[in-house]
Design a protein around this motif. Structure first.
Motif, PDB file in Angstrom:
ATOM      1  N   MET A 269     -48.008  25.812  12.295  1.00  0.00           N
ATOM      2  CA  MET A 269     -48.050  24.353  12.439  1.00  0.00           C
ATOM      3  C   MET A 269     -47.709  23.941  13.865  1.00  0.00           C
TER       4      MET A 269
ATOM      5  N   GLY B 192     -48.922  13.203  11.056  1.00  0.00           N
ATOM      6  CA  GLY B 192     -48.209  14.379  11.533  1.00  0.00           C
ATOM      7  C   GLY B 192     -46.751  14.348  11.125  1.00  0.00           C
ATOM      8  N   ILE B 193     -46.121  13.174  11.304  1.00  0.00           N
ATOM      9  CA  ILE B 193     -44.701  13.069  10.925  1.00  0.00           C
ATOM     10  C   ILE B 193     -44.541  13.223   9.415  1.00  0.00           C
ATOM     11  N   ALA B 194     -45.523  12.658   8.645  1.00  0.00           N
ATOM     12  CA  ALA B 194     -45.453  12.813   7.185  1.00  0.00           C
ATOM     13  C   ALA B 194     -45.516  14.283   6.799  1.00  0.00           C
TER      14      ALA B 194
ATOM     15  N   THR C  85     -42.933  16.015  15.224  1.00  0.00           N
ATOM     16  CA  THR C  85     -43.472  16.943  14.232  1.00  0.00           C
ATOM     17  C   THR C  85     -43.154  18.383  14.606  1.00  0.00           C
TER      18      THR C  85
ATOM     19  N   ILE D 217     -45.213  13.203  -1.144  1.00  0.00           N
ATOM     20  CA  ILE D 217     -44.112  13.507  -0.216  1.00  0.00           C
ATOM     21  C   ILE D 217     -43.081  12.384  -0.246  1.00  0.00           C
ATOM     22  N   PHE D 218     -43.547  11.129  -0.268  1.00  0.00           N
ATOM     23  CA  PHE D 218     -42.608  10.011  -0.157  1.00  0.00           C
ATOM     24  C   PHE D 218     -42.151   9.464  -1.491  1.00  0.00           C
TER      25      PHE D 218
ATOM     26  N   GLY E   1     -44.588  16.775   8.671  1.00  0.00           N
ATOM     27  CA  GLY E   1     -43.326  17.372   9.099  1.00  0.00           C
ATOM     28  C   GLY E   1     -42.212  17.103   8.111  1.00  0.00           C
TER      29      GLY E   1
ATOM     30  N   LEU F 257     -39.575  19.127  13.795  1.00  0.00           N
ATOM     31  CA  LEU F 257     -39.385  19.326  12.347  1.00  0.00           C
ATOM     32  C   LEU F 257     -39.872  20.712  11.932  1.00  0.00           C
TER      33      LEU F 257
ATOM     34  N   LYS G 206     -50.139  21.749  16.417  1.00  0.00           N
ATOM     35  CA  LYS G 206     -49.666  20.530  17.080  1.00  0.00           C
ATOM     36  C   LYS G 206     -49.730  20.684  18.588  1.00  0.00           C
TER      37      LYS G 206
END
Lengths: 162, 112, 98
Positions: free
Chosen positions: C36, B19-21, C13, A86-87, B23, C16, C40
């Motif tokens: 998703m 979680g943010i990754a 999240t 992803i990064f 997203g 997003l 969450k």
């Protein structure tokens, strides 16, 4: 009856433990209500004839436990790989869609295998039949890892199920 | 028990970052099928980290038992939902964007 | 403190995922994003239950997980067939999604 008494007893114990866990109260009324509903549910399930080795695999509990430990490690490794992708800037994925030939004999172990493939990020099983499982993989490495059969060998299998 | 506190904070913080990754992943990846894998992160390791961290906070009690039940249920249902989604998309005729470089050669490229 | 950070991260999240649900582009992307959001939300309710020390909120989280799963499968069945009342064996498939 196809299935042994062991299944009925362990289903009853499991349901009663679930009741105790969800209610969280240990007075006589709650426990007796829980016992009554457990007995009713086990009786109904027995009458419907829906407990067998496939719907309730009580015969391979220990094997499944070992497989879950294996799967936990696989899930963590696969997660780290997908996060790196992803990064990573630029072209970071090489998606594949392919049919993986299955060597597992019983329906139950095939389903466990397909579920394990879906559970590890990086590979998703999109279709399952007797001979093959169709897999979408995020990268060529993930696809090759499935071809090596490492996960398929770890899936518990009991040949008496057939 | 400041030590257990610290470990549980570590777990929860890792879960939050994962979680943010995930997203970000559903916006970085180009098509539906690759986004499935990004959602896989939030469904598996992120949820596990959160629930383990919360379990450590509550200690041995009825709450940690319920957290364990949520954990087990999420882990049984999320692969099933993902598989159903991927299967429906494939049957519905949605074409995946495949990598041209390796496409079709995958069967020949056995690992060493 | 850590709970505030955790709840904030979960909300980021969710936003997003909601952005993906609005953007599409296909119907399946939207269902994926909604799934998703559901997962969450379960975690958010669990965090809230632990921080406010109300363990009965965890039952709600468990129910939310159940309903989220059943809801996604039901929506997929609806999308595949176009209705809920046929068995799906007629081979006609659902409406056009393009």
């Amino acid at each position: 009856m196809k299935y042994p008494v062991k299944h009925i007893i362990s289903l009853g114990v499991l349901l009663f433990a679930l009741w105790l866990g969800l209610s969280g109260q240990l007075n006589a009324l709650m426990v007796s209500l829980g016992l009554a509903s457990t007995i009713v549910i086990v009786a109904i399930t027995h009458r419907m004839d829906t407990i067998d080795n496939e719907t309730y695999p009580a015969h391979m509990n220990l094997l499944l436990l070992r497989f879950w430990l294996f799967l936990a490690r696989e899930v963590i490794v696969a997660n780290i790989d997908v996060i790196k992708r992803i990064f990573r800037p630029g072209k970071n994925i090489s998606p594949q869609l392919f049919e993986l030939p299955l060597t597992l004999k019983t329906d139950l172990s095939r389903v466990i295998y397909a579920n394990a493939i879906t559970m590890t990020p990086g590979t998703v099983s999109t279709n399952l039949d007797k001979k093959t499982v169709t897999v979408h993989a995020l990268s060529i490495e993930a696809a090759q890892d499935l071809y090596s059969g490492r996960m398929a060998n770890a899936v518990p299998e009991d040949y008496e199920d057939e | 028990m400041i030590f257990i506190e610290l470990i549980s904070w570590l777990f929860i913080a890792t879960g939050a970052l994962l979680g943010i990754a995930g997203g970000i992943g559903i916006h970085r990846f180009p098509d539906f099928y690759s986004r499935l894998h990004a959602v896989g992160i939030t469904d598996t390791l992120c949820a596990a980290m959160f629930l383990i961290g919360l379990c450590l906070q509550t200690g041995v009690s009825i709450a940690s038992l319920k957290l364990l039940l949520i954990f087990i249920f999420l882990f049984f249902s999320s692969p099933t939902a993902t598989h159903a989604l991927a299967n429906a998309a494939l049957l519905g005729g949605l074409k995946p964007e495949l990598d041209e470089e390796y496409h079709g050669h995958c069967f020949d490229r056995r690992p060493d | 403190m850590i709970y505030t950070v955790a709840a904030f991260a979960i909300l980021v999240t969710i936003s997003l995922a909601l952005a993906r649900a609005f953007m599409g582009p296909t119907l399946y992307d939207r269902i994926l994003a909604v799934n998703m959001v559901g997962t969450k939300t379960v975690l958010l309710i669990a965090v809230f239950a632990v921080v406010s020390e109300r363990t009965d909120m965890l039952d709600i989280a468990l129910m939310y997980a159940l309903i989220n799963f059943i809801g996604v499968v039901a929506v997929l069945k609806l999308v595949e067939q176009g209705n809920f009342h046929t068995s799906g064996d007629d081979g006609k498939g659902g409406p056009s999604l393009k």
